[in-house]
Design a protein around this motif. Sequence first.
Motif, PDB file in Angstrom:
ATOM      1  N   ARG A 162       8.941   9.357   6.992  1.00  0.00           N
ATOM      2  CA  ARG A 162       7.933   8.420   7.663  1.00  0.00           C
ATOM      3  C   ARG A 162       6.492   8.589   7.103  1.00  0.00           C
ATOM      4  NH1 ARG A 162       5.048   8.498  12.328  1.00  0.00           N
ATOM      5  NH2 ARG A 162       5.530  10.823  12.553  1.00  0.00           N
ATOM      6  N   LYS A 163       6.255   9.944   7.014  1.00  0.00           N
ATOM      7  CA  LYS A 163       4.953  10.317   6.505  1.00  0.00           C
ATOM      8  C   LYS A 163       4.497   9.748   5.245  1.00  0.00           C
ATOM      9  CE  LYS A 163       4.315  14.529   9.120  1.00  0.00           C
ATOM     10  NZ  LYS A 163       4.444  15.994   9.239  1.00  0.00           N
ATOM     11  N   GLN A 164       5.610   9.565   4.342  1.00  0.00           N
ATOM     12  CA  GLN A 164       5.364   9.149   2.992  1.00  0.00           C
ATOM     13  C   GLN A 164       5.171   7.804   3.080  1.00  0.00           C
ATOM     14  OE1 GLN A 164       8.897  10.860   0.741  1.00  0.00           O
ATOM     15  NE2 GLN A 164       7.788  12.982   0.656  1.00  0.00           N
ATOM     16  N   ASN A 165       6.020   7.257   3.894  1.00  0.00           N
ATOM     17  CA  ASN A 165       6.080   5.557   4.090  1.00  0.00           C
ATOM     18  C   ASN A 165       4.728   5.229   4.533  1.00  0.00           C
ATOM     19  OD1 ASN A 165       8.417   5.073   3.176  1.00  0.00           O
ATOM     20  ND2 ASN A 165       9.391   4.983   5.091  1.00  0.00           N
ATOM     21  N   MET A 166       4.003   6.176   5.382  1.00  0.00           N
ATOM     22  CA  MET A 166       2.694   5.596   6.104  1.00  0.00           C
ATOM     23  C   MET A 166       1.872   5.838   4.913  1.00  0.00           C
ATOM     24  SD  MET A 166       2.869   7.466   9.725  1.00  0.00           S
ATOM     25  CE  MET A 166       1.194   7.296  10.040  1.00  0.00           C
ATOM     26  N   LEU A 167       1.669   6.894   3.888  1.00  0.00           N
ATOM     27  CA  LEU A 167       0.923   7.082   3.037  1.00  0.00           C
ATOM     28  C   LEU A 167       0.990   6.216   2.019  1.00  0.00           C
ATOM     29  CD1 LEU A 167       0.934  10.823   2.346  1.00  0.00           C
ATOM     30  CD2 LEU A 167      -0.714   9.680   3.355  1.00  0.00           C
ATOM     31  N   GLU A 168       1.964   5.613   1.740  1.00  0.00           N
ATOM     32  CA  GLU A 168       2.351   4.667   0.623  1.00  0.00           C
ATOM     33  C   GLU A 168       1.765   3.326   1.179  1.00  0.00           C
ATOM     34  OE1 GLU A 168       6.430   4.337  -0.315  1.00  0.00           O
ATOM     35  OE2 GLU A 168       6.373   6.361  -1.185  1.00  0.00           O
ATOM     36  N   GLY A 169       1.886   3.097   2.499  1.00  0.00           N
ATOM     37  CA  GLY A 169       1.593   1.960   3.264  1.00  0.00           C
ATOM     38  C   GLY A 169      -0.015   1.816   3.359  1.00  0.00           C
ATOM     39  N   GLU A 170      -0.668   3.071   3.408  1.00  0.00           N
ATOM     40  CA  GLU A 170      -2.006   3.050   3.515  1.00  0.00           C
ATOM     41  C   GLU A 170      -2.405   2.778   2.072  1.00  0.00           C
ATOM     42  OE1 GLU A 170      -3.734   6.646   4.941  1.00  0.00           O
ATOM     43  OE2 GLU A 170      -2.771   6.401   6.907  1.00  0.00           O
ATOM     44  N   ILE A 172      -1.138   1.018  -0.099  1.00  0.00           N
ATOM     45  CA  ILE A 172      -1.078  -0.647  -0.288  1.00  0.00           C
ATOM     46  C   ILE A 172      -2.283  -1.321   0.417  1.00  0.00           C
ATOM     47  CG2 ILE A 172       0.372  -2.549   0.045  1.00  0.00           C
ATOM     48  CD1 ILE A 172       2.999  -0.611  -0.227  1.00  0.00           C
ATOM     49  N   LEU A 173      -2.485  -0.847   1.556  1.00  0.00           N
ATOM     50  CA  LEU A 173      -3.576  -1.274   2.324  1.00  0.00           C
ATOM     51  C   LEU A 173      -4.993  -1.070   1.669  1.00  0.00           C
ATOM     52  CD1 LEU A 173      -3.939  -2.914   5.148  1.00  0.00           C
ATOM     53  CD2 LEU A 173      -4.269  -0.438   6.078  1.00  0.00           C
ATOM     54  N   GLN A 174      -5.223   0.180   1.179  1.00  0.00           N
ATOM     55  CA  GLN A 174      -6.351   0.398   0.377  1.00  0.00           C
ATOM     56  C   GLN A 174      -6.510  -0.413  -0.687  1.00  0.00           C
ATOM     57  OE1 GLN A 174      -6.439   4.621  -0.105  1.00  0.00           O
ATOM     58  NE2 GLN A 174      -7.044   5.050   2.085  1.00  0.00           N
ATOM     59  N   GLY A 175      -5.342  -0.500  -1.508  1.00  0.00           N
ATOM     60  CA  GLY A 175      -5.166  -1.545  -2.653  1.00  0.00           C
ATOM     61  C   GLY A 175      -5.708  -2.867  -2.362  1.00  0.00           C
ATOM     62  N   HIS A 176      -5.203  -3.418  -1.228  1.00  0.00           N
ATOM     63  CA  HIS A 176      -5.422  -4.611  -0.905  1.00  0.00           C
ATOM     64  C   HIS A 176      -6.879  -4.824  -0.341  1.00  0.00           C
ATOM     65  CE1 HIS A 176      -4.622  -8.725   0.914  1.00  0.00           C
ATOM     66  NE2 HIS A 176      -4.984  -8.163   2.089  1.00  0.00           N
ATOM     67  N   MET A 177      -7.217  -3.726   0.496  1.00  0.00           N
ATOM     68  CA  MET A 177      -8.792  -4.015   0.610  1.00  0.00           C
ATOM     69  C   MET A 177      -9.811  -4.038  -0.532  1.00  0.00           C
ATOM     70  SD  MET A 177      -8.695  -1.658   3.777  1.00  0.00           S
ATOM     71  CE  MET A 177     -10.366  -1.473   4.454  1.00  0.00           C
ATOM     72  N   LEU A 178      -9.528  -3.139  -1.719  1.00  0.00           N
ATOM     73  CA  LEU A 178     -10.298  -2.763  -2.753  1.00  0.00           C
ATOM     74  C   LEU A 178     -10.236  -4.258  -3.505  1.00  0.00           C
ATOM     75  CD1 LEU A 178      -9.447   0.535  -4.149  1.00  0.00           C
ATOM     76  CD2 LEU A 178     -11.608  -0.398  -3.540  1.00  0.00           C
ATOM     77  N   THR A 179      -9.059  -4.932  -3.735  1.00  0.00           N
ATOM     78  CA  THR A 179      -8.930  -6.123  -4.360  1.00  0.00           C
ATOM     79  C   THR A 179      -9.888  -7.211  -3.735  1.00  0.00           C
ATOM     80  OG1 THR A 179      -6.680  -5.181  -4.477  1.00  0.00           O
ATOM     81  CG2 THR A 179      -7.085  -7.870  -5.303  1.00  0.00           C
ATOM     82  N   GLN A 180      -9.726  -7.147  -2.390  1.00  0.00           N
ATOM     83  CA  GLN A 180     -10.280  -8.204  -1.392  1.00  0.00           C
ATOM     84  C   GLN A 180     -11.868  -8.013  -1.585  1.00  0.00           C
ATOM     85  OE1 GLN A 180      -8.539 -10.158   0.304  1.00  0.00           O
ATOM     86  NE2 GLN A 180     -10.554 -11.309   0.584  1.00  0.00           N
ATOM     87  N   GLU A 181     -12.378  -6.440  -1.811  1.00  0.00           N
ATOM     88  CA  GLU A 181     -13.796  -6.340  -1.862  1.00  0.00           C
ATOM     89  C   GLU A 181     -14.037  -6.906  -3.336  1.00  0.00           C
ATOM     90  OE1 GLU A 181     -14.641  -2.131  -1.354  1.00  0.00           O
ATOM     91  OE2 GLU A 181     -14.173  -2.471   0.584  1.00  0.00           O
ATOM     92  N   PHE A 182     -13.280  -6.691  -4.373  1.00  0.00           N
ATOM     93  CA  PHE A 182     -13.549  -7.027  -5.696  1.00  0.00           C
ATOM     94  C   PHE A 182     -13.701  -8.685  -5.695  1.00  0.00           C
ATOM     95  CE2 PHE A 182     -11.957  -8.270  -9.940  1.00  0.00           C
ATOM     96  CZ  PHE A 182     -12.701  -7.588 -10.542  1.00  0.00           C
ATOM     97  N   THR A 183     -12.636  -9.277  -5.096  1.00  0.00           N
ATOM     98  CA  THR A 183     -12.842 -10.785  -4.997  1.00  0.00           C
ATOM     99  C   THR A 183     -14.061 -11.123  -4.453  1.00  0.00           C
ATOM    100  OG1 THR A 183     -10.391 -10.380  -4.650  1.00  0.00           O
ATOM    101  CG2 THR A 183     -11.315 -12.889  -4.806  1.00  0.00           C
ATOM    102  N   ASP A 184     -14.312 -10.366  -3.369  1.00  0.00           N
ATOM    103  CA  ASP A 184     -15.432 -10.873  -2.629  1.00  0.00           C
ATOM    104  C   ASP A 184     -16.865 -10.862  -3.150  1.00  0.00           C
ATOM    105  OD1 ASP A 184     -14.089 -11.508  -0.485  1.00  0.00           O
ATOM    106  OD2 ASP A 184     -14.347  -9.645   0.654  1.00  0.00           O
ATOM    107  N   GLU A 185     -16.747  -9.740  -4.158  1.00  0.00           N
ATOM    108  CA  GLU A 185     -18.188  -9.415  -5.083  1.00  0.00           C
ATOM    109  C   GLU A 185     -18.200 -10.576  -5.922  1.00  0.00           C
ATOM    110  OE1 GLU A 185     -18.083  -5.491  -6.531  1.00  0.00           O
ATOM    111  OE2 GLU A 185     -18.173  -4.778  -4.790  1.00  0.00           O
ATOM    112  N   ARG A 186     -17.184 -10.697  -6.682  1.00  0.00           N
ATOM    113  CA  ARG A 186     -17.183 -12.322  -7.562  1.00  0.00           C
ATOM    114  C   ARG A 186     -17.262 -13.388  -7.242  1.00  0.00           C
ATOM    115  NH1 ARG A 186     -12.353 -11.612 -11.984  1.00  0.00           N
ATOM    116  NH2 ARG A 186     -13.708 -13.191 -12.869  1.00  0.00           N
ATOM    117  N   ASN A 187     -17.156 -13.571  -5.877  1.00  0.00           N
ATOM    118  CA  ASN A 187     -17.505 -14.993  -5.359  1.00  0.00           C
ATOM    119  C   ASN A 187     -18.897 -14.722  -5.012  1.00  0.00           C
ATOM    120  OD1 ASN A 187     -14.880 -15.772  -5.960  1.00  0.00           O
ATOM    121  ND2 ASN A 187     -14.059 -15.205  -3.790  1.00  0.00           N
TER     122      ASN A 187
END
Length: 187
Positions: A162-170, A172-187
């Motif tokens: 469960r802990k490992q899944n949560m870390l993996e989930g985090e 993914i979430l962090q990756g998603h947020m970074l991608t979002q920030e990168f996309t926002d910066e470019r726009n």
Amino acid sequence: MFKLLKTIAKAGESTTKYPFAPLEVGDAFRGKPEFEPEQCIACAACMRACPANALIMETNEQTGIRRWQLSLARCIYCGRCEEVCPTGALKLSAEFELAVTNKADLYQEAEFSLSHCLACDQAFAPKKAVQYSLDLLIQDGLGESQVEQWTKLLNTCPECRRKQNMLEGEGILQGHMLTQEFTDERN
Ligand code: SF4
Ligand code: SF4
């Protein structure tokens, strides 16, 4: 009188010679549950299904042992354990003469080693049950490349998974947020 004797001879024997001769029982007879410890994977399915609390399992995480016990004094020979056992380790037999002089003879016991979590080293599941799960996956066509991954997964306790899944989930979430920030910066 002759007529009566003739009727009796025609009817044949209507009683059995038991206990002076063995008593034959039918195929569906439900007698003493026979237990094969080698077949058992200590999954506890029989214990959960037993309506009479004749089956007990105790798990000692300190010693890393799960103890299985059947009390014939409590058994009502319903056959539920046989129905749910995934490995055929428990089967009701034709044996019905169960009187004993020593109460201890009414008990059958077996002990099983627990698997230790690869992450936290806590004893958590019977080794044989873990191996059985892996064997089923391989039988179902698990590829060689996935065996190592599944071996690790099955040898990890639910809490660590469960802990490992949560870390993996985090992650993914962090990756998603970074991608979002990168996309926002470019726009
Ligand atoms: S036969 Fe029924 S009562 Fe006896 S051990 Fe199995 S489930 Fe329990
Ligand atoms: S259901 Fe079968 S394999 Fe599972 S603990 Fe009971 S006897 Fe063992």
